[in-house]
Write a protein that holds these residues in place. Sequence first.
Motif, PDB file in Angstrom:
ATOM      1  N   LEU A   1      -2.612   9.994   1.674  1.00 38.94           N
ATOM      2  CA  LEU A   1      -2.556   9.865   3.135  1.00 38.94           C
ATOM      3  C   LEU A   1      -2.229   8.426   3.506  1.00 38.94           C
ATOM      4  CD1 LEU A   1      -5.629  11.624   2.502  1.00 38.94           C
ATOM      5  CD2 LEU A   1      -4.682  12.504   4.629  1.00 38.94           C
ATOM      6  N   ASP A   2      -1.073   8.228   4.135  1.00 39.23           N
ATOM      7  CA  ASP A   2      -0.635   6.873   4.466  1.00 39.23           C
ATOM      8  C   ASP A   2      -0.864   6.588   5.952  1.00 39.23           C
ATOM      9  OD1 ASP A   2       0.419   4.378   4.439  1.00 39.23           O
ATOM     10  OD2 ASP A   2       2.408   4.951   3.714  1.00 39.23           O
ATOM     11  N   GLU A   3      -1.956   5.958   6.257  1.00 48.83           N
ATOM     12  CA  GLU A   3      -2.363   5.660   7.633  1.00 48.83           C
ATOM     13  C   GLU A   3      -2.204   6.882   8.535  1.00 48.83           C
ATOM     14  OE1 GLU A   3      -1.092   1.927   9.192  1.00 48.83           O
ATOM     15  OE2 GLU A   3      -0.623   1.152   7.207  1.00 48.83           O
ATOM     16  N   PRO A   4      -2.797   8.010   8.126  1.00 49.18           N
ATOM     17  CA  PRO A   4      -2.517   9.264   8.831  1.00 49.18           C
ATOM     18  C   PRO A   4      -2.991   9.287  10.280  1.00 49.18           C
ATOM     19  CG  PRO A   4      -4.403   9.542   7.379  1.00 49.18           C
ATOM     20  CD  PRO A   4      -3.810   8.208   7.061  1.00 49.18           C
TER      21      PRO A   4
ATOM     22  N   LYS B   1       0.830  -1.215   0.000  1.00 48.99           N
ATOM     23  CA  LYS B   1       0.000   0.000   0.000  1.00 48.99           C
ATOM     24  C   LYS B   1       0.863   1.264   0.000  1.00 48.99           C
ATOM     25  CE  LYS B   1      -2.019  -1.223   3.872  1.00 48.99           C
ATOM     26  NZ  LYS B   1      -1.210  -2.434   4.145  1.00 48.99           N
ATOM     27  N   SER B   2       1.851   1.286   0.888  1.00 50.63           N
ATOM     28  CA  SER B   2       2.711   2.479   0.952  1.00 50.63           C
ATOM     29  C   SER B   2       3.510   2.632  -0.339  1.00 50.63           C
ATOM     30  CB  SER B   2       3.690   2.388   2.129  1.00 50.63           C
ATOM     31  OG  SER B   2       2.986   2.378   3.339  1.00 50.63           O
ATOM     32  N   THR B   3       3.934   1.501  -0.885  1.00 51.44           N
ATOM     33  CA  THR B   3       4.683   1.545  -2.144  1.00 51.44           C
ATOM     34  C   THR B   3       3.820   2.155  -3.248  1.00 51.44           C
ATOM     35  OG1 THR B   3       5.889  -0.423  -1.437  1.00 51.44           O
ATOM     36  CG2 THR B   3       5.995   0.132  -3.779  1.00 51.44           C
TER      37      THR B   3
HETATM   38 MG   LIG Z   1       2.505   1.022   4.787  1.00 54.59          MG
END
Ligand SMILES: [Mg+2]
Length: 257
Positions: free
Chosen positions: A158-161, A48-50
């Motif tokens: 937004l990455d797990e903000p 997901k972050s990638t």
């Molecule tokens: Mg991640």
Amino acid sequence: MGKKKLIIHDVNKSFVVNGQSVDVLKDINLEIEEGEFVVIVGHSGCGKSTLLKMIAGLEKNDTGILSVDGKEVDGPGMDRGMIFQEHRLFPWMSIEKNVQLGLKGLSKEEKRKLSDQYLELVKLSEFKKAYPSQLSGGMSQRAAIARSLVSQPEILLLDEPFGALDALTKIELQEEMLKIRERFHNTMIMVTHDIEEAVFLADRIVVMSARPGRIKDVIKVELGKYRDRGSTDFTHYKKKIFDYFFEEKTVTPEYNI
Ligand SMILES: [Mg+2]
Ligand SMILES: Nc1ncnc2c1ncn2[C@@H]1O[C@H](COP(=O)(O)OP(=O)(O)O)[C@@H](O)[C@H]1O
């Protein structure tokens, strides 16, 4: 149908770890419309972050194309802003100065005006001279949101903000996100572990499989603007997404939601 803002076409991504290539993302195809709020859920490590970093231009895809407004992504740009789980504010700068970092080529006075405006939006006006260490987790994340918004990105990533925040602060910030979106009409792409958060915020939820991450399903959430977390329809969406994860782990679901 609205205007296509982001197109992800046949994207694959692998990393080389200890001399071995590891597939991280497989056959990713997704189109996101201008102003849409898309939430991505999936197991830890599914890429997901990638994926967000590729959209941000911080990571390069191996195959396929990612394009914003018809233009291939080729590095970071002011049209895309990113917010992480950790606020990443500079501890040696005041909140105001941190927010102004998002601004380039403006006079001091213009910068001050804009940072004031956005700090007011996230209810931090009184804390503009404070330092990050003097703020709570929720307040720091608000400051990070102001810093991203001040440069007026068209796409907010937004990455797990809200992943590190307590439950009540999280709910408060989720509601703020809806207000911000209503005001600025940004396209929002958020990654979360929190299924309720996904159902509360998303126009569409992208469900990913475990690594290598593939898109298992894209669920359109038809619950209207303000969503009642306790309603039957809301619970229906939550269960649908939970079921995807249980299906993958092949355990008998023994839960009540
Ligand atoms: Mg991640
Ligand atoms: N720069 C990198 N080099 C090597 N492997 C990486 C790198 N970044 C991420 N990975 C690996 O890719 C996989 C997906 O990572 P990530 O996108 O952070 O997953 P998620 O955000 O879904 O938890 C993980 O197995 C992770 O270890």
